[in-house]
Scaffold this active site. Structure first.
Site, PDB file in Angstrom:
ATOM      1  N   ALA A  38       0.823  -1.205   0.000  1.00  0.00           N
ATOM      2  CA  ALA A  38       0.000   0.000   0.000  1.00  0.00           C
ATOM      3  C   ALA A  38       0.863   1.264   0.000  1.00  0.00           C
ATOM      4  O   ALA A  38       0.637   2.193  -0.796  1.00  0.00           O
ATOM      5  CB  ALA A  38      -0.936   0.003   1.215  1.00  0.00           C
ATOM      6  N   GLU A  39       1.870   1.319   0.868  1.00  0.00           N
ATOM      7  CA  GLU A  39       2.702   2.520   0.946  1.00  0.00           C
ATOM      8  C   GLU A  39       3.560   2.692  -0.298  1.00  0.00           C
ATOM      9  O   GLU A  39       3.778   3.821  -0.757  1.00  0.00           O
ATOM     10  CB  GLU A  39       3.581   2.506   2.194  1.00  0.00           C
ATOM     11  CG  GLU A  39       4.333   3.826   2.349  1.00  0.00           C
ATOM     12  CD  GLU A  39       5.016   3.983   3.687  1.00  0.00           C
ATOM     13  OE1 GLU A  39       5.992   4.761   3.732  1.00  0.00           O
ATOM     14  OE2 GLU A  39       4.591   3.357   4.668  1.00  0.00           O
ATOM     15  N   THR A  40       4.023   1.602  -0.862  1.00  0.00           N
ATOM     16  CA  THR A  40       4.818   1.689  -2.091  1.00  0.00           C
ATOM     17  C   THR A  40       4.009   2.304  -3.222  1.00  0.00           C
ATOM     18  O   THR A  40       4.473   3.225  -3.910  1.00  0.00           O
ATOM     19  CB  THR A  40       5.338   0.293  -2.500  1.00  0.00           C
ATOM     20  OG1 THR A  40       6.192  -0.198  -1.466  1.00  0.00           O
ATOM     21  CG2 THR A  40       6.093   0.350  -3.819  1.00  0.00           C
ATOM     22  N   SER A  43       3.332   6.011  -2.494  1.00  0.00           N
ATOM     23  CA  SER A  43       4.549   6.823  -2.611  1.00  0.00           C
ATOM     24  C   SER A  43       4.936   7.064  -4.066  1.00  0.00           C
ATOM     25  O   SER A  43       5.421   8.141  -4.419  1.00  0.00           O
ATOM     26  CB  SER A  43       5.710   6.152  -1.874  1.00  0.00           C
ATOM     27  OG  SER A  43       5.455   6.123  -0.494  1.00  0.00           O
TER      28      SER A  43
END
Length: 115
Positions: A38-40, A43
């Protein structure tokens, strides 16, 4: 992690990640691996929005795990909900091979100069 990005614009980023190699000892997808995917994706979208010489870095994430992640591959789609000058926020939906939602996440990224 084996993440493969399949689509990337500031408004929407999609990608996949294998379950194998990203599991808890009892064989289901690790919740931390879901958060990494999710964060990848968020970002990447934030960095595309930020523009040249700037990048997006996660500063807040929350994730609700709805069901165990099983099967071969997890697919994630990050959709922008706010694209500002200093922050970008994304809703991220992760699904399994049967298109069942396994995780819902919200990620906020700070947009910073690389210098």
């Amino acid at each position: 992690m084996g993440i493969v990005v399949t689509e990337a614009t500031p408004a929407r980023v999609a990608g996949t990640m294998p379950v194998e190699g990203n599991t808890q000892p009892f064989g289901v997808l690790h919740g931390g691996a879901s958060a990494v995917l999710a964060e990848t994706l968020a970002s990447i979208g934030a960095t595309l929005h930020a523009g040249p010489g700037r990048a997006g870095a996660g500063v807040e994430i929350n994730a609700s795990h709805h069901r165990p992640g099983t099967g071969a591959t997890i697919t994630g789609v990050a959709t922008a909900v706010h694209l500002g000058r200093t922050l970008a926020t994304y809703d991220v939906v992760l699904t399994d091979d049967a298109s069942r939602r396994i995780c819902s996440a919200r990620v906020t990224c700070a947009l910073r100069d690389l210098r």
